[in-house]
Design a protein around this motif. Structure first.
Motif, PDB file in Angstrom:
ATOM      1  N   CYS A  16      -0.333  25.926  24.525  1.00 55.77           N
ATOM      2  CA  CYS A  16      -1.643  25.262  24.444  1.00 55.77           C
ATOM      3  C   CYS A  16      -1.498  23.769  24.167  1.00 55.77           C
ATOM      4  CB  CYS A  16      -2.501  25.907  23.360  1.00 55.77           C
ATOM      5  SG  CYS A  16      -2.945  27.624  23.692  1.00 55.77           S
ATOM      6  N   LEU A  20      -3.804  21.373  26.392  1.00 55.10           N
ATOM      7  CA  LEU A  20      -4.768  20.422  25.842  1.00 55.10           C
ATOM      8  C   LEU A  20      -4.449  18.994  26.286  1.00 55.10           C
ATOM      9  CD1 LEU A  20      -5.223  21.763  22.197  1.00 55.10           C
ATOM     10  CD2 LEU A  20      -6.980  21.635  23.963  1.00 55.10           C
ATOM     11  N   THR A  83      -0.760  16.978  18.520  1.00 52.85           N
ATOM     12  CA  THR A  83      -1.197  18.341  18.210  1.00 52.85           C
ATOM     13  C   THR A  83      -0.352  18.935  17.095  1.00 52.85           C
ATOM     14  OG1 THR A  83      -1.839  18.645  20.527  1.00 52.85           O
ATOM     15  CG2 THR A  83      -1.645  20.634  19.184  1.00 52.85           C
ATOM     16  N   THR A 152     -13.617  16.330  20.125  1.00 50.67           N
ATOM     17  CA  THR A 152     -13.585  17.729  20.564  1.00 50.67           C
ATOM     18  C   THR A 152     -12.167  18.207  20.839  1.00 50.67           C
ATOM     19  OG1 THR A 152     -15.762  17.470  21.606  1.00 50.67           O
ATOM     20  CG2 THR A 152     -14.459  19.379  22.257  1.00 50.67           C
ATOM     21  N   SER A 156      -9.626  20.784  18.671  1.00 50.53           N
ATOM     22  CA  SER A 156      -8.903  21.877  19.323  1.00 50.53           C
ATOM     23  C   SER A 156      -7.410  21.754  19.048  1.00 50.53           C
ATOM     24  CB  SER A 156      -9.158  21.856  20.835  1.00 50.53           C
ATOM     25  OG  SER A 156     -10.529  21.993  21.121  1.00 50.53           O
ATOM     26  N   GLN A 157      -6.884  20.525  19.086  1.00 55.51           N
ATOM     27  CA  GLN A 157      -5.476  20.292  18.786  1.00 55.51           C
ATOM     28  C   GLN A 157      -5.145  20.745  17.364  1.00 55.51           C
ATOM     29  OE1 GLN A 157      -5.500  15.985  19.903  1.00 55.51           O
ATOM     30  NE2 GLN A 157      -3.589  16.478  20.939  1.00 55.51           N
TER      31      GLN A 157
END
Length: 255
Positions: A16, A20, A83, A152, A156-157
């Motif tokens: 992910c 991302l 991240t 946003t 998510s990170q």
């Protein structure tokens, strides 16, 4: 076993990281390609070290065939790094604040110091999130510019980073000796501290430094049993994925 389940969850979160980053760069790449590039680059760099060289080479090898330029792949790598550190910062901060007393006893520090460092880590993470949410932010290095993810994507990170770190810590946690009484939230703090010291040492996978930190923090447990747990962790989290990654890369090149 349960350890391999957590290894799988951790590496799933790692894929992910790239997904991302590609979303932020507005680049469409099939997830199977993203998963291959991400898994193999991390599995190889974790074991061999020198991530900019090893992981960067593998990413370039795979992504360049999908039309990505070297600058885009470099940008992807930088965003993926954000991240990782967002997740590490939140987990370390929460652990130090929530388990300040337990960690003080394990790491021979003071409760106030742990709480201070924990709050500072959380302040840095949430300060960064607030900073990027106000307007578009760019990093410029010698004429090269990178737009940082907005609120946003950054949130998510953070969630992905937290999931990865907790799953990796859980891999070692379930391998600890049966008589261990240390709670998971306390252990996560020890794990993150050991991982950060290992990264600072520049040794492949933090080899030696990571183990020494864990042994020091878990000195109340039988030393030989903890060493056995650490060896099993190296096999499960580093060696097995490394071998699988080499096989996948070989198959990919043949195809």
């Amino acid at each position: 076993s349960l350890a391999f389940l957590f290894v799988g969850v951790s590496y799933l979160f790692l894929t992910c990281y790239d997904a991302l980053a590609l979303r932020q760069l507005k680049i469409k790449v099939p997830y199977r390609t993203t998963a291959l590039a991400s898994f193999t680059s991390y599995a190889v760099s974790f074991t061999l070290g020198f991530p900019l060289l090893t992981a960067g080479t593998i990413r370039y090898w795979i992504y360049s065939k999908k039309g990505l330029s070297a600058s885009k792949i470099a940008a992807l790598t930088v965003i993926a790094g954000f991240t990782f550190w967002l997740g590490m910062g939140v987990v370390l901060g929460l652990s130090l604040v929530a388990e300040a007393g337990q960690l003080a006893a394990l790491t021979f520090t003071s409760i106030r110091l742990n709480q201070g460092v924990g709050f500072a880590a959380l302040l840095m993470v949430f300060g960064y999130l607030g900073w990027v949410s106000l307007k578009r932010r760019h990093v410029r290095v010698k004429g090269w510019s990178l737009e940082l993810p907005g609120a946003t994507v950054s949130m998510s990170q953070m969630v992905v980073g937290i999931g990865d770190v907790c799953a990796a810590a859980a891999t070692l946690y379930v391998l600890l000796p049966a008589g261990s009484t240390i709670g998971f939230t306390t252990f996560v703090g020890v794990y993150v501290l050991a991982a950060m010291l290992g990264i600072a040492s520049n040794a492949p996978g933090g080899l030696g430094v990571f183990e020494a930190t864990i042994l020091l923090a878990l000195s109340s447990l039988p030393r030989d049993q903890v060493l056995g747990s650490l060896l099993l962790f190296r096999v499960c989290y580093y060696l097995v994925p490394f071998v699988v990654a080499l096989a996948m890369l070989g198959f990919y090149e043949i195809v």
